[in-house]
Write a protein that holds these residues in place. Structure first.
Motif, PDB file in Angstrom:
ATOM      1  N   ASN A 198     -14.672 -62.061  45.265  1.00 53.31           N
ATOM      2  CA  ASN A 198     -14.036 -63.316  44.701  1.00 53.31           C
ATOM      3  C   ASN A 198     -13.128 -64.043  45.793  1.00 53.31           C
ATOM      4  O   ASN A 198     -12.785 -65.334  45.247  1.00 53.31           O
ATOM      5  CB  ASN A 198     -13.620 -63.226  43.162  1.00 53.31           C
ATOM      6  N   SER A 199     -12.824 -63.498  46.847  1.00 54.89           N
ATOM      7  CA  SER A 199     -11.790 -64.173  47.653  1.00 54.89           C
ATOM      8  C   SER A 199     -12.440 -64.411  49.084  1.00 54.89           C
ATOM      9  O   SER A 199     -13.410 -63.870  49.377  1.00 54.89           O
ATOM     10  CB  SER A 199     -10.530 -63.230  47.733  1.00 54.89           C
ATOM     11  N   HIS A 200     -11.718 -65.238  49.750  1.00 57.69           N
ATOM     12  CA  HIS A 200     -12.070 -65.412  51.218  1.00 57.69           C
ATOM     13  C   HIS A 200     -11.485 -64.094  51.949  1.00 57.69           C
ATOM     14  O   HIS A 200     -11.651 -64.335  53.262  1.00 57.69           O
ATOM     15  CB  HIS A 200     -11.545 -66.684  51.405  1.00 57.69           C
ATOM     16  N   PHE A 201     -10.772 -63.307  51.625  1.00 61.56           N
ATOM     17  CA  PHE A 201      -9.959 -62.454  52.439  1.00 61.56           C
ATOM     18  C   PHE A 201     -10.933 -61.433  53.272  1.00 61.56           C
ATOM     19  O   PHE A 201     -12.058 -60.934  52.718  1.00 61.56           O
ATOM     20  CB  PHE A 201      -9.012 -61.658  51.611  1.00 61.56           C
ATOM     21  N   ASN A 202     -10.693 -61.090  54.284  1.00 54.53           N
ATOM     22  CA  ASN A 202     -11.183 -59.742  55.051  1.00 54.53           C
ATOM     23  C   ASN A 202     -10.306 -58.418  54.583  1.00 54.53           C
ATOM     24  O   ASN A 202      -8.937 -58.751  54.878  1.00 54.53           O
ATOM     25  CB  ASN A 202     -11.227 -59.985  56.512  1.00 54.53           C
ATOM     26  N   LEU A 203     -10.801 -57.682  53.904  1.00 58.49           N
ATOM     27  CA  LEU A 203      -9.955 -56.602  53.491  1.00 58.49           C
ATOM     28  C   LEU A 203     -10.037 -55.464  54.391  1.00 58.49           C
ATOM     29  O   LEU A 203     -10.990 -55.020  54.871  1.00 58.49           O
ATOM     30  CB  LEU A 203     -10.418 -56.268  52.104  1.00 58.49           C
ATOM     31  N   PHE A 204      -8.644 -54.502  54.549  1.00 55.03           N
ATOM     32  CA  PHE A 204      -8.763 -53.506  55.160  1.00 55.03           C
ATOM     33  C   PHE A 204      -8.168 -52.338  54.265  1.00 55.03           C
ATOM     34  O   PHE A 204      -6.960 -52.763  53.774  1.00 55.03           O
ATOM     35  CB  PHE A 204      -8.002 -53.967  56.453  1.00 55.03           C
ATOM     36  N   PHE A 205      -8.887 -51.354  53.808  1.00 50.32           N
ATOM     37  CA  PHE A 205      -8.347 -50.415  53.258  1.00 50.32           C
ATOM     38  C   PHE A 205      -7.463 -49.407  53.816  1.00 50.32           C
ATOM     39  O   PHE A 205      -7.919 -48.886  54.965  1.00 50.32           O
ATOM     40  CB  PHE A 205      -9.510 -49.778  52.307  1.00 50.32           C
TER      41      PHE A 205
ATOM     42  N   VAL B  30       0.804 -53.529  48.758  1.00 52.47           N
ATOM     43  CA  VAL B  30       1.104 -52.335  48.574  1.00 52.47           C
ATOM     44  C   VAL B  30       0.770 -51.683  47.094  1.00 52.47           C
ATOM     45  O   VAL B  30       1.609 -52.283  46.105  1.00 52.47           O
ATOM     46  CB  VAL B  30       2.406 -52.163  49.080  1.00 52.47           C
ATOM     47  N   PHE B  31      -0.197 -50.781  46.883  1.00 53.49           N
ATOM     48  CA  PHE B  31       0.004 -49.775  45.720  1.00 53.49           C
ATOM     49  C   PHE B  31       0.584 -48.454  45.914  1.00 53.49           C
ATOM     50  O   PHE B  31      -0.229 -47.534  46.157  1.00 53.49           O
ATOM     51  CB  PHE B  31      -1.652 -49.805  45.382  1.00 53.49           C
TER      52      PHE B  31
ATOM     53  N   ILE C 111      -4.891 -53.280  52.122  1.00 53.20           N
ATOM     54  CA  ILE C 111      -4.454 -52.844  50.858  1.00 53.20           C
ATOM     55  C   ILE C 111      -4.213 -51.304  51.090  1.00 53.20           C
ATOM     56  O   ILE C 111      -4.863 -50.549  51.355  1.00 53.20           O
ATOM     57  CB  ILE C 111      -5.655 -52.735  49.652  1.00 53.20           C
ATOM     58  N   VAL C 112      -2.689 -50.804  51.049  1.00 52.30           N
ATOM     59  CA  VAL C 112      -2.353 -49.883  51.113  1.00 52.30           C
ATOM     60  C   VAL C 112      -2.074 -49.014  49.993  1.00 52.30           C
ATOM     61  O   VAL C 112      -1.608 -49.415  48.787  1.00 52.30           O
ATOM     62  CB  VAL C 112      -0.793 -49.807  51.905  1.00 52.30           C
TER      63      VAL C 112
END
Length: 138
Positions: A44-51, A80-81, A23-24
């Protein structure tokens, strides 16, 4: 090769097969969409998140990376945000790290990202919210 908006079936398939999401433009401000989406996906998701944000060190009890290129894991979706005019430089980094797709959040479109991303072989999603689509399609 020209870009065409993915169907709901395309988006569902992308979400199901993806594991690692960067998540950029994540914010540490709770009222920002990037924070709220990240928090929801974390829970709530199955994702591995990277900030990714060069000016903060941590969000939601996770390390924040200064750049996409600092992440050592393979990234499936670059979410992308950022302002539309900032997106081509994010795409450049997404291509450099071998990301499989780039996702411009709700309200963000960029014709250059669509054309260059598609030409580079990335799945390109624009003007959609990953949280809303995950909640509705998965």
């Amino acid at each position: 090769m020209t870009w065409s908006a993915p169907t709901n079936a395309d988006v569902k398939a992308l979400l199901e097969k993806s594991k690692n999401v960067a998540i950029v433009g994540i914010s540490n401000k709770e009222d920002r969409a990037s924070y709220q989406v990240a928090k929801w996906l974390q829970q709530n998701s199955h994702f591995n998140l990277f900030f990714v944000n060069p000016v903060i060190d941590e969000v939601l009890d996770q390390k924040t990376y200064p750049s996409l290129t600092d992440i050592q894991e393979e990234i499936d979706i670059v979410d992308v945000f950022r302002k539309a005019e900032d997106c081509p430089s994010v795409l450049e980094k997404a291509i450099a790290i071998g990301a499989k797709s780039i996702w411009l959040q709700l309200g963000i479109t960029n014709d250059e990202v669509a054309a260059v991303g598609t030409e580079a072989g990335l799945e390109v999603v624009m003007d959609r919210c990953i949280k809303i689509d995950y909640a509705n399609l998965i």
